[in-house]
Design a protein around this motif. Structure first.
Motif, PDB file in Angstrom:
ATOM      1  N   LYS A  31       0.835  -1.198   0.000  1.00  0.00           N
ATOM      2  CA  LYS A  31       0.000   0.000   0.000  1.00  0.00           C
ATOM      3  C   LYS A  31       0.870   1.248   0.000  1.00  0.00           C
ATOM      4  CE  LYS A  31      -3.983  -0.073   1.935  1.00  0.00           C
ATOM      5  NZ  LYS A  31      -5.150  -0.141   2.856  1.00  0.00           N
ATOM      6  N   VAL A  32       0.473   2.236  -0.813  1.00  0.00           N
ATOM      7  CA  VAL A  32       1.078   3.568  -0.802  1.00  0.00           C
ATOM      8  C   VAL A  32      -0.040   4.541  -0.443  1.00  0.00           C
ATOM      9  CG1 VAL A  32       2.250   5.372  -2.113  1.00  0.00           C
ATOM     10  CG2 VAL A  32       2.774   2.962  -2.565  1.00  0.00           C
ATOM     11  N   ILE A  33       0.130   5.241   0.673  1.00  0.00           N
ATOM     12  CA  ILE A  33      -0.893   6.161   1.157  1.00  0.00           C
ATOM     13  C   ILE A  33      -0.479   7.591   0.837  1.00  0.00           C
ATOM     14  CG2 ILE A  33      -2.159   6.966   3.187  1.00  0.00           C
ATOM     15  CD1 ILE A  33      -1.557   4.229   4.462  1.00  0.00           C
ATOM     16  N   LEU A  34      -1.350   8.322   0.166  1.00  0.00           N
ATOM     17  CA  LEU A  34      -1.108   9.722  -0.153  1.00  0.00           C
ATOM     18  C   LEU A  34      -1.825  10.585   0.868  1.00  0.00           C
ATOM     19  CD1 LEU A  34      -1.763   9.577  -4.021  1.00  0.00           C
ATOM     20  CD2 LEU A  34       0.393   9.168  -2.803  1.00  0.00           C
ATOM     21  N   ALA A  35      -1.127  11.541   1.453  1.00  0.00           N
ATOM     22  CA  ALA A  35      -1.713  12.411   2.469  1.00  0.00           C
ATOM     23  C   ALA A  35      -1.229  13.834   2.236  1.00  0.00           C
ATOM     24  CB  ALA A  35      -1.324  11.938   3.863  1.00  0.00           C
ATOM     25  N   GLY A  36      -1.935  14.790   2.812  1.00  0.00           N
ATOM     26  CA  GLY A  36      -1.501  16.173   2.721  1.00  0.00           C
ATOM     27  C   GLY A  36      -2.532  17.087   2.112  1.00  0.00           C
ATOM     28  N   ALA A  37      -2.380  18.385   2.389  1.00  0.00           N
ATOM     29  CA  ALA A  37      -3.370  19.373   1.980  1.00  0.00           C
ATOM     30  C   ALA A  37      -3.539  19.450   0.472  1.00  0.00           C
ATOM     31  CB  ALA A  37      -2.980  20.750   2.534  1.00  0.00           C
ATOM     32  N   ALA A  38      -2.452  19.264  -0.273  1.00  0.00           N
ATOM     33  CA  ALA A  38      -2.535  19.409  -1.726  1.00  0.00           C
ATOM     34  C   ALA A  38      -3.398  18.338  -2.372  1.00  0.00           C
ATOM     35  CB  ALA A  38      -1.132  19.385  -2.339  1.00  0.00           C
ATOM     36  N   LEU A  39      -3.643  17.223  -1.669  1.00  0.00           N
ATOM     37  CA  LEU A  39      -4.482  16.165  -2.230  1.00  0.00           C
ATOM     38  C   LEU A  39      -5.930  16.606  -2.369  1.00  0.00           C
ATOM     39  CD1 LEU A  39      -3.294  13.466  -3.117  1.00  0.00           C
ATOM     40  CD2 LEU A  39      -1.905  14.507  -1.337  1.00  0.00           C
ATOM     41  N   ALA A  40      -6.272  17.761  -1.788  1.00  0.00           N
ATOM     42  CA  ALA A  40      -7.616  18.313  -1.971  1.00  0.00           C
ATOM     43  C   ALA A  40      -7.875  18.657  -3.433  1.00  0.00           C
ATOM     44  CB  ALA A  40      -7.806  19.558  -1.104  1.00  0.00           C
ATOM     45  N   ALA A  41      -6.829  18.722  -4.244  1.00  0.00           N
ATOM     46  CA  ALA A  41      -6.990  18.968  -5.682  1.00  0.00           C
ATOM     47  C   ALA A  41      -7.709  17.822  -6.372  1.00  0.00           C
ATOM     48  CB  ALA A  41      -5.624  19.203  -6.332  1.00  0.00           C
ATOM     49  N   GLY A  42      -7.791  16.671  -5.707  1.00  0.00           N
ATOM     50  CA  GLY A  42      -8.579  15.556  -6.229  1.00  0.00           C
ATOM     51  C   GLY A  42      -8.027  14.942  -7.500  1.00  0.00           C
ATOM     52  N   GLU A  43      -8.927  14.559  -8.393  1.00  0.00           N
ATOM     53  CA  GLU A  43      -8.539  13.813  -9.586  1.00  0.00           C
ATOM     54  C   GLU A  43      -7.635  14.609 -10.519  1.00  0.00           C
ATOM     55  OE1 GLU A  43      -9.318  10.388 -10.546  1.00  0.00           O
ATOM     56  OE2 GLU A  43      -9.345  10.618  -8.376  1.00  0.00           O
ATOM     57  N   ALA A  44      -7.704  15.932 -10.462  1.00  0.00           N
ATOM     58  CA  ALA A  44      -6.834  16.739 -11.316  1.00  0.00           C
ATOM     59  C   ALA A  44      -5.365  16.472 -11.009  1.00  0.00           C
ATOM     60  CB  ALA A  44      -7.139  18.225 -11.139  1.00  0.00           C
ATOM     61  N   LEU A  45      -5.060  16.097  -9.775  1.00  0.00           N
ATOM     62  CA  LEU A  45      -3.699  15.760  -9.373  1.00  0.00           C
ATOM     63  C   LEU A  45      -3.490  14.256  -9.302  1.00  0.00           C
ATOM     64  CD1 LEU A  45      -0.923  16.796  -8.199  1.00  0.00           C
ATOM     65  CD2 LEU A  45      -1.974  16.549  -5.937  1.00  0.00           C
ATOM     66  N   VAL A  46      -4.463  13.537  -8.751  1.00  0.00           N
ATOM     67  CA  VAL A  46      -4.283  12.109  -8.473  1.00  0.00           C
ATOM     68  C   VAL A  46      -4.387  11.254  -9.727  1.00  0.00           C
ATOM     69  CG1 VAL A  46      -5.197  10.145  -7.171  1.00  0.00           C
ATOM     70  CG2 VAL A  46      -5.112  12.405  -6.112  1.00  0.00           C
ATOM     71  N   ARG A  47      -5.277  11.614 -10.666  1.00  0.00           N
ATOM     72  CA  ARG A  47      -5.435  10.802 -11.869  1.00  0.00           C
ATOM     73  C   ARG A  47      -4.147  10.728 -12.685  1.00  0.00           C
ATOM     74  NH1 ARG A  47      -7.155   6.526 -13.031  1.00  0.00           N
ATOM     75  NH2 ARG A  47      -9.017   7.129 -11.846  1.00  0.00           N
ATOM     76  N   PRO A  48      -3.487  11.861 -13.014  1.00  0.00           N
ATOM     77  CA  PRO A  48      -2.212  11.741 -13.742  1.00  0.00           C
ATOM     78  C   PRO A  48      -1.149  11.006 -12.940  1.00  0.00           C
ATOM     79  CG  PRO A  48      -2.654  14.030 -13.129  1.00  0.00           C
ATOM     80  CD  PRO A  48      -3.903  13.269 -12.882  1.00  0.00           C
ATOM     81  N   LEU A  49      -1.217  11.109 -11.610  1.00  0.00           N
ATOM     82  CA  LEU A  49      -0.271  10.365 -10.768  1.00  0.00           C
ATOM     83  C   LEU A  49      -0.467   8.860 -10.969  1.00  0.00           C
ATOM     84  CD1 LEU A  49       0.418  11.102  -7.007  1.00  0.00           C
ATOM     85  CD2 LEU A  49       0.000   8.775  -7.786  1.00  0.00           C
ATOM     86  N   ARG A  50      -1.713   8.409 -10.856  1.00  0.00           N
ATOM     87  CA  ARG A  50      -1.994   6.977 -11.024  1.00  0.00           C
ATOM     88  C   ARG A  50      -1.645   6.508 -12.433  1.00  0.00           C
ATOM     89  NH1 ARG A  50      -5.148   4.880  -6.898  1.00  0.00           N
ATOM     90  NH2 ARG A  50      -6.340   6.379  -5.619  1.00  0.00           N
ATOM     91  N   ASP A  51      -1.995   7.311 -13.430  1.00  0.00           N
ATOM     92  CA  ASP A  51      -1.731   6.919 -14.817  1.00  0.00           C
ATOM     93  C   ASP A  51      -0.233   6.775 -15.063  1.00  0.00           C
ATOM     94  OD1 ASP A  51      -4.425   6.935 -15.304  1.00  0.00           O
ATOM     95  OD2 ASP A  51      -4.454   8.894 -16.294  1.00  0.00           O
ATOM     96  N   THR A  52       0.554   7.675 -14.488  1.00  0.00           N
ATOM     97  CA  THR A  52       2.008   7.617 -14.661  1.00  0.00           C
ATOM     98  C   THR A  52       2.584   6.384 -13.988  1.00  0.00           C
ATOM     99  OG1 THR A  52       2.140  10.030 -14.763  1.00  0.00           O
ATOM    100  CG2 THR A  52       4.177   8.847 -14.304  1.00  0.00           C
ATOM    101  N   VAL A  53       2.120   6.085 -12.774  1.00  0.00           N
ATOM    102  CA  VAL A  53       2.592   4.877 -12.081  1.00  0.00           C
ATOM    103  C   VAL A  53       2.265   3.645 -12.915  1.00  0.00           C
ATOM    104  CG1 VAL A  53       2.268   3.417 -10.055  1.00  0.00           C
ATOM    105  CG2 VAL A  53       2.457   5.896  -9.774  1.00  0.00           C
TER     106      VAL A  53
END
Length: 405
Positions: free
Chosen positions: A333-355
């Motif tokens: 498991k990799v857990i993402l935490a922090g205030a910037a994660l409030a950006a939601g899919e605009a930040l997390v989706r490209p992260l997941r796609d790149t991984v």
């Protein structure tokens, strides 16, 4: 030939028993023996001493009897009043403080809204001291009843010496903050740690990693933090140093050459880029008031192409780094935490796609990437938990729990 230090072995066994009680209590002695792989005689001796010291208490279940002796079964649990500790977390725009009991149950908490980076270290120390004294009083306690304090903040921290080597919150380096706070708090023991280590321990104790002994936490805040839990132990480098993910070198998707990851994917870098991108007095006013992240998220939700592109680049850069971490550690498991994660899919989706694009097929299904939004109290509670680990007596200076079957 001497193969082991008896005192060290006794301390290690005591820690195993204490942590098993914390994790699984109320728990019977026979189950402690099973989970720690210690003999029944050793467990009985250790729990007897812990009962004498008032660190654990018993719960007698009259309806459940020991099959061998026909006696009521006795369960053991931590004594919540055995000790009280305080955890504090420094963030860019606030300080959060929590006072907990020996089980890490929060007795009182408070948040001080303050732009930490705009003040010198002595002023921040004043604020932390005042906040701790107030939180302790709100819990109905005296400062003399506090067994320890832990302060978490972003940056590179030398925990053993209580020194903040570098932090985006301060312009100064090599700050002996732990000793300064201990002096202000009438000698109460104070420790210092990186905030990502606090949230990693909190995940292990209270969050999405309960029951896991191997996982990673990536915090995306003012800086970028990396917490590594391996075989139940929180990884630390030389002198207790924790890794700073922001110092990792990456090649931005739309750039040339190598840059530090923090320069393209931290909250600080995203806000700086957004401030340059957005024009107009309304936007500038928000940044001046410390509400830049709110403005960035507002523009992202509105579909502003420049802000969406900015978040996509940050997500792709984070994904590049996380893919390499998965290759190195293969965490479940990799857990993402922090205030910037409030950006939601605009930040997390490209992260997941790149991984997904970068991982080799053999590791494609190894790690589950999850986002966990922590409240301010949770970070401070993690700081308190770090102090409790010290009180439990981990003899090897890590935060590892007992090995269990």
């Amino acid at each position: 030939m001497k193969t082991a230090d008896p005192e060290l072995m006794r301390a290690i066994n005591r820690f195993h028993v204490m942590d098993a009680i914390r994790r699984f209590g109320p728990i019977a002695r026979v189950e402690i023996s099973d989970r720690t792989e210690l003999s029944a005689t050793t467990v009985s001796a250790i729990t007897g001493a812990l009962l004498d010291d008032g660190l654990i208490i018993t719960h007698q279940l009259g309806g459940i009897r020991d099959a061998a002796r026909g006696r009521p079964r006795v369960l053991l649990d931590l004594n919540p009043d055995a000790a009280h500790v305080v955890g504090a977390r420094l963030a860019p725009d606030h300080i959060t403080i929590a006072t907990t009991n020996f089980r890490a149950d929060v007795r009182s908490s408070l948040t001080l809204p303050v732009r930490v980076g705009r003040h010198g270290v002595s002023v921040v120390a004043d604020l932390v001291e005042d906040g701790i004294r107030r939180s302790v009083a709100d819990a109905g306690l005296e400062l003399s009843q506090i067994s320890g304090v832990c302060i978490g903040l972003p940056g590179v921290v030398e925990r053993g010496a209580g020194i903040c080597r570098a932090s985006p919150l301060f312009g100064e380096r090599d700050i002996p903050l732990a000793a300064e706070l201990s002096r202000r708090l009438d000698g109460v023991a104070a420790t210092l740690d990186s905030d990502v280590n606090l949230v990693t321990l909190a995940e292990h104790w209270f969050g999405q990693a309960r029951g896991l002994d191997d996982f990673l936490v990536v915090s995306v805040e003012l800086g970028l933090g990396l917490g590594i839990m391996h075989k139940g132990e929180l990884f630390r480098g030389a002198n207790g140093l924790g890794p700073d993910l922001g110092d990792l070198l990456v090649k931005p998707p739309n750039g040339s050459g190598l840059v530090r990851l923090a320069e393209v994917a931290s909250e600080e870098s995203m806000l700086a880029d957004a401030r340059r991108t957005l024009s107009g007095s309304e936007h500038e006013h928000a940044f001046r008031l410390g509400r830049g992240m709110e403005k960035l998220l507002e523009r992202a939700e509105a579909g502003d192409p420049a802000i969406v592109a900015l978040l996509r680049e940050a997500g792709e850069s984070l994904g590049f780094a996380i893919a390499n971490l998965i290759v190195l550690f293969a965490p479940p498991k990799v857990i993402l935490a922090g205030a910037a994660l409030a950006a939601g899919e605009a930040l997390v989706r490209p992260l997941r796609d790149t991984v997904s694009a970068l991982l080799p097929p053999s590791l494609a299904d190894v790690a589950d990437i999850v986002v966990h939004e922590w409240g301010d109290d949770d970070w401070a509670r993690g700081a308190a938990a770090m102090t409790l680990r010290d009180l439990y007596g981990a003899p090897w200076g890590t935060t590892g729990p007992a090995a269990h079957l």
